[in-house]
Design a protein around this motif. Structure first.
Motif, PDB file in Angstrom:
ATOM      1  N   ALA A   1      52.254  17.017  38.948  1.00 33.39           N
ATOM      2  CA  ALA A   1      52.997  17.781  39.863  1.00 33.39           C
ATOM      3  C   ALA A   1      54.394  18.274  38.977  1.00 33.39           C
ATOM      4  O   ALA A   1      54.615  19.411  39.228  1.00 33.39           O
ATOM      5  CB  ALA A   1      53.545  16.596  41.010  1.00 33.39           C
ATOM      6  N   ALA A   2      54.811  17.410  38.231  1.00 29.88           N
ATOM      7  CA  ALA A   2      56.086  17.661  37.637  1.00 29.88           C
ATOM      8  C   ALA A   2      55.950  18.750  36.566  1.00 29.88           C
ATOM      9  O   ALA A   2      56.802  19.689  36.518  1.00 29.88           O
ATOM     10  CB  ALA A   2      56.621  16.506  36.814  1.00 29.88           C
ATOM     11  N   ARG A   3      54.838  18.947  35.908  1.00 31.64           N
ATOM     12  CA  ARG A   3      54.273  20.090  34.906  1.00 31.64           C
ATOM     13  C   ARG A   3      53.722  21.221  35.578  1.00 31.64           C
ATOM     14  O   ARG A   3      53.524  22.191  34.649  1.00 31.64           O
ATOM     15  CB  ARG A   3      53.522  19.421  33.731  1.00 31.64           C
ATOM     16  CG  ARG A   3      54.074  18.000  33.030  1.00 31.64           C
ATOM     17  CD  ARG A   3      55.170  18.463  32.122  1.00 31.64           C
ATOM     18  NE  ARG A   3      55.779  17.369  31.635  1.00 31.64           N
ATOM     19  CZ  ARG A   3      56.088  17.251  30.250  1.00 31.64           C
ATOM     20  NH1 ARG A   3      55.549  18.204  29.433  1.00 31.64           N
ATOM     21  NH2 ARG A   3      56.579  16.330  29.675  1.00 31.64           N
TER      22      ARG A   3
ATOM     23  N   THR B   1      41.557  13.393  31.956  1.00 36.38           N
ATOM     24  CA  THR B   1      42.094  14.693  31.860  1.00 36.38           C
ATOM     25  C   THR B   1      43.378  15.114  32.683  1.00 36.38           C
ATOM     26  O   THR B   1      43.290  14.665  33.764  1.00 36.38           O
ATOM     27  CB  THR B   1      41.225  16.014  32.311  1.00 36.38           C
ATOM     28  OG1 THR B   1      40.040  15.949  31.511  1.00 36.38           O
ATOM     29  CG2 THR B   1      41.622  17.232  32.205  1.00 36.38           C
ATOM     30  N   LEU B   2      44.196  15.544  32.118  1.00 38.97           N
ATOM     31  CA  LEU B   2      45.413  15.787  32.920  1.00 38.97           C
ATOM     32  C   LEU B   2      45.644  17.280  33.320  1.00 38.97           C
ATOM     33  O   LEU B   2      46.030  17.581  34.280  1.00 38.97           O
ATOM     34  CB  LEU B   2      46.909  15.359  31.993  1.00 38.97           C
ATOM     35  CG  LEU B   2      48.160  15.724  32.525  1.00 38.97           C
ATOM     36  CD1 LEU B   2      48.418  14.595  33.746  1.00 38.97           C
ATOM     37  CD2 LEU B   2      49.296  15.734  31.518  1.00 38.97           C
ATOM     38  N   ALA B   3      45.459  18.081  32.220  1.00 42.63           N
ATOM     39  CA  ALA B   3      45.514  19.369  32.598  1.00 42.63           C
ATOM     40  C   ALA B   3      44.529  20.397  31.813  1.00 42.63           C
ATOM     41  O   ALA B   3      43.917  19.977  30.779  1.00 42.63           O
ATOM     42  CB  ALA B   3      47.010  19.863  31.804  1.00 42.63           C
ATOM     43  N   LEU B   4      44.127  21.252  32.545  1.00 41.51           N
ATOM     44  CA  LEU B   4      43.208  22.344  32.081  1.00 41.51           C
ATOM     45  C   LEU B   4      43.560  23.653  32.128  1.00 41.51           C
ATOM     46  O   LEU B   4      44.590  23.970  32.718  1.00 41.51           O
ATOM     47  CB  LEU B   4      42.015  22.356  33.310  1.00 41.51           C
ATOM     48  CG  LEU B   4      41.223  21.138  33.376  1.00 41.51           C
ATOM     49  CD1 LEU B   4      40.103  21.346  34.473  1.00 41.51           C
ATOM     50  CD2 LEU B   4      40.310  20.974  32.183  1.00 41.51           C
ATOM     51  N   GLY B   5      43.275  24.638  31.591  1.00 45.57           N
ATOM     52  CA  GLY B   5      43.500  25.865  31.752  1.00 45.57           C
ATOM     53  C   GLY B   5      44.801  26.487  30.726  1.00 45.57           C
ATOM     54  O   GLY B   5      45.365  27.584  31.142  1.00 45.57           O
ATOM     55  N   LEU B   6      45.258  25.909  29.935  1.00 43.89           N
ATOM     56  CA  LEU B   6      46.329  25.955  29.137  1.00 43.89           C
ATOM     57  C   LEU B   6      45.899  26.979  28.027  1.00 43.89           C
ATOM     58  O   LEU B   6      45.000  26.667  27.541  1.00 43.89           O
ATOM     59  CB  LEU B   6      47.127  24.736  28.709  1.00 43.89           C
ATOM     60  CG  LEU B   6      47.438  23.929  29.918  1.00 43.89           C
ATOM     61  CD1 LEU B   6      48.314  22.682  29.551  1.00 43.89           C
ATOM     62  CD2 LEU B   6      48.537  24.519  30.724  1.00 43.89           C
ATOM     63  N   SER B   7      46.891  27.501  27.325  1.00 45.84           N
ATOM     64  CA  SER B   7      46.712  27.977  25.964  1.00 45.84           C
ATOM     65  C   SER B   7      46.595  26.943  25.047  1.00 45.84           C
ATOM     66  O   SER B   7      47.459  25.906  25.315  1.00 45.84           O
ATOM     67  CB  SER B   7      47.819  29.217  25.529  1.00 45.84           C
ATOM     68  OG  SER B   7      48.873  28.419  25.429  1.00 45.84           O
ATOM     69  N   PRO B   8      46.080  26.854  23.700  1.00 47.87           N
ATOM     70  CA  PRO B   8      46.008  26.211  22.726  1.00 47.87           C
ATOM     71  C   PRO B   8      47.457  25.495  22.463  1.00 47.87           C
ATOM     72  O   PRO B   8      47.786  24.336  22.363  1.00 47.87           O
ATOM     73  CB  PRO B   8      45.387  26.536  21.723  1.00 47.87           C
ATOM     74  CG  PRO B   8      44.366  27.826  22.263  1.00 47.87           C
ATOM     75  CD  PRO B   8      45.165  28.228  23.395  1.00 47.87           C
ATOM     76  N   GLU B   9      48.516  26.462  22.337  1.00 47.71           N
ATOM     77  CA  GLU B   9      49.810  26.129  21.928  1.00 47.71           C
ATOM     78  C   GLU B   9      50.630  25.341  22.843  1.00 47.71           C
ATOM     79  O   GLU B   9      51.214  24.561  22.806  1.00 47.71           O
ATOM     80  CB  GLU B   9      50.709  27.512  21.723  1.00 47.71           C
ATOM     81  CG  GLU B   9      50.327  28.350  20.655  1.00 47.71           C
ATOM     82  CD  GLU B   9      48.850  29.114  20.970  1.00 47.71           C
ATOM     83  OE1 GLU B   9      48.058  29.300  19.827  1.00 47.71           O
ATOM     84  OE2 GLU B   9      48.623  29.268  22.043  1.00 47.71           O
ATOM     85  N   GLU B  10      50.125  25.668  24.361  1.00 48.63           N
ATOM     86  CA  GLU B  10      50.804  25.018  25.657  1.00 48.63           C
ATOM     87  C   GLU B  10      50.328  23.662  25.718  1.00 48.63           C
ATOM     88  O   GLU B  10      50.860  22.738  25.935  1.00 48.63           O
ATOM     89  CB  GLU B  10      50.368  25.740  26.945  1.00 48.63           C
ATOM     90  CG  GLU B  10      51.239  27.042  27.039  1.00 48.63           C
ATOM     91  CD  GLU B  10      50.543  27.810  28.367  1.00 48.63           C
ATOM     92  OE1 GLU B  10      51.631  28.452  29.001  1.00 48.63           O
ATOM     93  OE2 GLU B  10      49.393  27.944  28.400  1.00 48.63           O
TER      94      GLU B  10
END
Length: 168
Positions: free
Chosen positions: A21-23, A114-123
């Motif tokens: 939620a925070a991110r 898993t915490l997050a999906l769909g980010l750029s590799p840098e993100e």
């Protein structure tokens, strides 16, 4: 699509959901640890329940140790998990149930939440490097859940206790 997974303890689940939620990120469904890759099941669901109960009762509870935050170059941020030989034996015992939907993990599967999906590799890299440590370093896995993806998220179909610890 079906999955066999472990729900994390309440404090770890809440911690991960608060981070999401925070991110402003999310994973695939609530935080969980896959015990095998997602799969289709062409038979009656009851047959799957019976098969899983039989497999899982042959595996005693085991401890999962939590590592650090990492990322996959596909833009996935995850919390590394280590289940040792007990996890590997269970993972391999569940593989013959049905072929995976996509061979995304295979023998090189890295246990994780898993915490997050769909980010750029840098993100993903930047996020993994900036996250606080989890509120615990391990948890005991006593049960597994069978879930079904109904397009709007994961629905728990059944829970199964792992078999008793071996007598000593």
């Amino acid at each position: 699509m079906y999955g066999v997974l472990v729900w994390p303890p309440e404090d770890l689940r809440r911690f991960m959901e608060e981070l999401q939620a925070a991110r402003g990120v999310r994973g695939f469904g609530p935080p969980h640890l896959n015990l095998r890759q997602p799969f289709d099941w062409p038979y009656e669901e009851e047959a799957l329940r019976i098969a899983l109960a039989g497999i899982l009762r042959g595996h005693p509870p085991f401890r999962v140790r939590l590592g650090d935050w990492r990322f996959f170059p596909q833009g996935v941020v995850y919390l590394r998990a280590y289940g040792g030989g007990a996890f590997r034996r269970l993972y391999h015992a569940l593989e013959p149930l049905a072929p995976p939907l996509k061979e995304i993990e295979g023998p090189s599967y890295i246990p994780h939440l898993t915490l997050a999906l769909g980010l750029s590799p840098e993100e993903a890299k930047a996020m993994a490097e900036s996250l606080p440590p989890p509120p615990r370093r391990s948890f005991l896995v006593r049960e597994a859940a069978l879930v079904r993806d109904e397009g709007e998220g994961l629905v728990e179909v059944a829970r199964f206790p792992l078999g008793p610890s071996p007598e000593r």
